[in-house]
Design a protein around this motif. Structure first.
Motif, PDB file in Angstrom:
ATOM      1  N   LYS A   1     -23.810 -19.598  -6.336  1.00  0.00           N
ATOM      2  CA  LYS A   1     -23.667 -19.919  -4.906  1.00  0.00           C
ATOM      3  C   LYS A   1     -23.376 -18.693  -4.053  1.00  0.00           C
ATOM      4  CE  LYS A   1     -22.044 -24.658  -5.762  1.00  0.00           C
ATOM      5  NZ  LYS A   1     -23.391 -25.048  -6.232  1.00  0.00           N
ATOM      6  N   LYS A   2     -24.200 -17.656  -4.276  1.00  0.00           N
ATOM      7  CA  LYS A   2     -24.093 -16.476  -3.417  1.00  0.00           C
ATOM      8  C   LYS A   2     -25.404 -15.696  -3.396  1.00  0.00           C
ATOM      9  CE  LYS A   2     -22.221 -13.110  -6.658  1.00  0.00           C
ATOM     10  NZ  LYS A   2     -21.340 -11.970  -6.778  1.00  0.00           N
ATOM     11  N   LEU A   3     -25.513 -14.792  -2.453  1.00  0.00           N
ATOM     12  CA  LEU A   3     -26.695 -13.948  -2.382  1.00  0.00           C
ATOM     13  C   LEU A   3     -26.757 -13.102  -3.644  1.00  0.00           C
ATOM     14  CD1 LEU A   3     -26.804 -12.637   1.308  1.00  0.00           C
ATOM     15  CD2 LEU A   3     -28.130 -14.492   0.290  1.00  0.00           C
ATOM     16  N   TRP A   4     -27.973 -12.858  -4.089  1.00  0.00           N
ATOM     17  CA  TRP A   4     -28.184 -12.154  -5.344  1.00  0.00           C
ATOM     18  C   TRP A   4     -29.278 -11.119  -5.102  1.00  0.00           C
ATOM     19  CZ3 TRP A   4     -32.058 -14.912  -8.972  1.00  0.00           C
ATOM     20  CH2 TRP A   4     -32.387 -14.090 -10.063  1.00  0.00           C
ATOM     21  N   HIS A   5     -28.828  -9.901  -4.859  1.00  0.00           N
ATOM     22  CA  HIS A   5     -29.772  -8.798  -4.685  1.00  0.00           C
ATOM     23  C   HIS A   5     -30.271  -8.430  -6.077  1.00  0.00           C
ATOM     24  CE1 HIS A   5     -30.603  -4.511  -2.920  1.00  0.00           C
ATOM     25  NE2 HIS A   5     -31.638  -5.037  -3.499  1.00  0.00           N
ATOM     26  N   LYS A   6     -31.480  -8.855  -6.362  1.00  0.00           N
ATOM     27  CA  LYS A   6     -32.064  -8.664  -7.698  1.00  0.00           C
ATOM     28  C   LYS A   6     -31.975  -7.192  -8.096  1.00  0.00           C
ATOM     29  CE  LYS A   6     -34.946  -9.440 -11.244  1.00  0.00           C
ATOM     30  NZ  LYS A   6     -34.484 -10.115 -12.465  1.00  0.00           N
ATOM     31  N   GLY A   7     -31.399  -6.929  -9.264  1.00  0.00           N
ATOM     32  CA  GLY A   7     -31.266  -5.558  -9.737  1.00  0.00           C
ATOM     33  C   GLY A   7     -29.910  -4.958  -9.439  1.00  0.00           C
ATOM     34  N   GLU A   8     -29.044  -5.712  -8.745  1.00  0.00           N
ATOM     35  CA  GLU A   8     -27.735  -5.140  -8.363  1.00  0.00           C
ATOM     36  C   GLU A   8     -26.914  -4.768  -9.611  1.00  0.00           C
ATOM     37  OE1 GLU A   8     -25.933  -8.172  -5.893  1.00  0.00           O
ATOM     38  OE2 GLU A   8     -25.897  -9.631  -7.530  1.00  0.00           O
TER      39      GLU A   8
ATOM     40  N   GLU B   1     -36.715  -5.427  -0.293  1.00  0.00           N
ATOM     41  CA  GLU B   1     -36.359  -5.680  -1.701  1.00  0.00           C
ATOM     42  C   GLU B   1     -35.924  -7.130  -1.828  1.00  0.00           C
ATOM     43  OE1 GLU B   1     -33.490  -3.057  -3.416  1.00  0.00           O
ATOM     44  OE2 GLU B   1     -34.778  -1.300  -3.217  1.00  0.00           O
ATOM     45  N   ALA B   2     -36.186  -7.701  -3.011  1.00  0.00           N
ATOM     46  CA  ALA B   2     -35.907  -9.129  -3.195  1.00  0.00           C
ATOM     47  C   ALA B   2     -34.412  -9.420  -3.229  1.00  0.00           C
ATOM     48  CB  ALA B   2     -36.562  -9.619  -4.484  1.00  0.00           C
ATOM     49  N   VAL B   3     -34.004 -10.318  -2.349  1.00  0.00           N
ATOM     50  CA  VAL B   3     -32.637 -10.843  -2.322  1.00  0.00           C
ATOM     51  C   VAL B   3     -32.748 -12.361  -2.408  1.00  0.00           C
ATOM     52  CG1 VAL B   3     -30.495 -11.024  -1.006  1.00  0.00           C
ATOM     53  CG2 VAL B   3     -31.857  -8.925  -0.867  1.00  0.00           C
ATOM     54  N   TYR B   4     -32.288 -12.913  -3.520  1.00  0.00           N
ATOM     55  CA  TYR B   4     -32.386 -14.351  -3.736  1.00  0.00           C
ATOM     56  C   TYR B   4     -31.050 -15.032  -3.440  1.00  0.00           C
ATOM     57  CZ  TYR B   4     -36.583 -12.961  -6.367  1.00  0.00           C
ATOM     58  OH  TYR B   4     -37.791 -12.435  -6.736  1.00  0.00           O
ATOM     59  N   TRP B   5     -31.089 -16.367  -3.485  1.00  0.00           N
ATOM     60  CA  TRP B   5     -29.866 -17.153  -3.442  1.00  0.00           C
ATOM     61  C   TRP B   5     -29.631 -17.705  -4.846  1.00  0.00           C
ATOM     62  CZ3 TRP B   5     -25.606 -18.051  -0.831  1.00  0.00           C
ATOM     63  CH2 TRP B   5     -24.852 -19.185  -1.106  1.00  0.00           C
ATOM     64  N   SER B   6     -28.499 -17.354  -5.417  1.00  0.00           N
ATOM     65  CA  SER B   6     -28.176 -17.869  -6.742  1.00  0.00           C
ATOM     66  C   SER B   6     -27.568 -19.257  -6.601  1.00  0.00           C
ATOM     67  CB  SER B   6     -27.199 -16.932  -7.453  1.00  0.00           C
ATOM     68  OG  SER B   6     -26.712 -17.582  -8.617  1.00  0.00           O
TER      69      SER B   6
END
Lengths: 129, 129
Positions: B55-62, B46-51
């Motif tokens: 300035k933190k990990l961003w699990h898309k859809g969280e 699943e897509a996990v981006y860097w915001s």
């Protein structure tokens, strides 16, 4: 207000650009434009990028003949990424990649490694004379 | 050699990532990943981006429930851009954009100005409770 002013250029005055083949939907390449490159692209109807390595405008296809007709320009919700719908010229099927492949995204993650999974359509030596 | 080591991370340790909907071919969004985000993406599927803003990990859809299944990871010829083939979950048709639209690339250049040409599928207020 000029449409170019609405773009959020990055600290280097650039915007990332995705080139998508209109007819196939394939993502062909990713590159950068500065204000002048994007203005030229819109004016010409052909992709003109900014080469970060050569630090100059790069009219795609100027050496290879593999120009890109730009049918449509799209901007994302944050005004900081451009998507272009293009037709890739100079070969059938189109070659966007300097390696002589259709798309630059020819490496696929498989079993923990990147594998080249798309064929070279034309020898790069014969593309760049 | 680890596949993550082959990526040319930029000066901030990031790589640009294009998310393309597998079934439609639509380019849905563009974001950034650091090494940890890309490792997590591959691990989770699943897509996990860097915001960059938070300035933190961003699990898309969280927050929205609009997660993205990642079917395939591709790398470009310069090893510095990632393309993902995804399925967008949480709504039919998929909503990738925080404005409640299908794709983030909903503004089209027309007559010298950017026009929003794609409908809002769901009120963002009801997406982010």
């Amino acid at each position: 207000m000029n449409w170019l002013d609405e773009i959020k250029w990055d600290a280097d005055g650039l915007v990332p650009v995705i080139a998508q083949e209109r007819d196939s939907g394939d993502v062909m390449m990713f590159a950068w434009m500065n204000r002048e490159a994007l203005a030229r692209t819109a004016e010409l109807g052909e992709a003109v990028y900014w080469s970060r390595s050569r630090k100059k405008l790069w009219h795609k296809g100027e050496e290879s003949g593999h120009t890109q007709t730009v049918h449509e320009l799209r901007l994302d919700c944050d005004n900081d990424v451009v998507l272009m719908k293009i037709t890739q010229h100079g070969h059938e099927p189109g070659i966007s990649c300097h390696t002589g492949r259709h798309s630059c995204f020819y490496q696929r993650l498989e079993d923990g490694g990147w594998k080249a999974v798309e064929p070279v359509l034309k020898d790069p030596e014969s593309i760049y004379k």
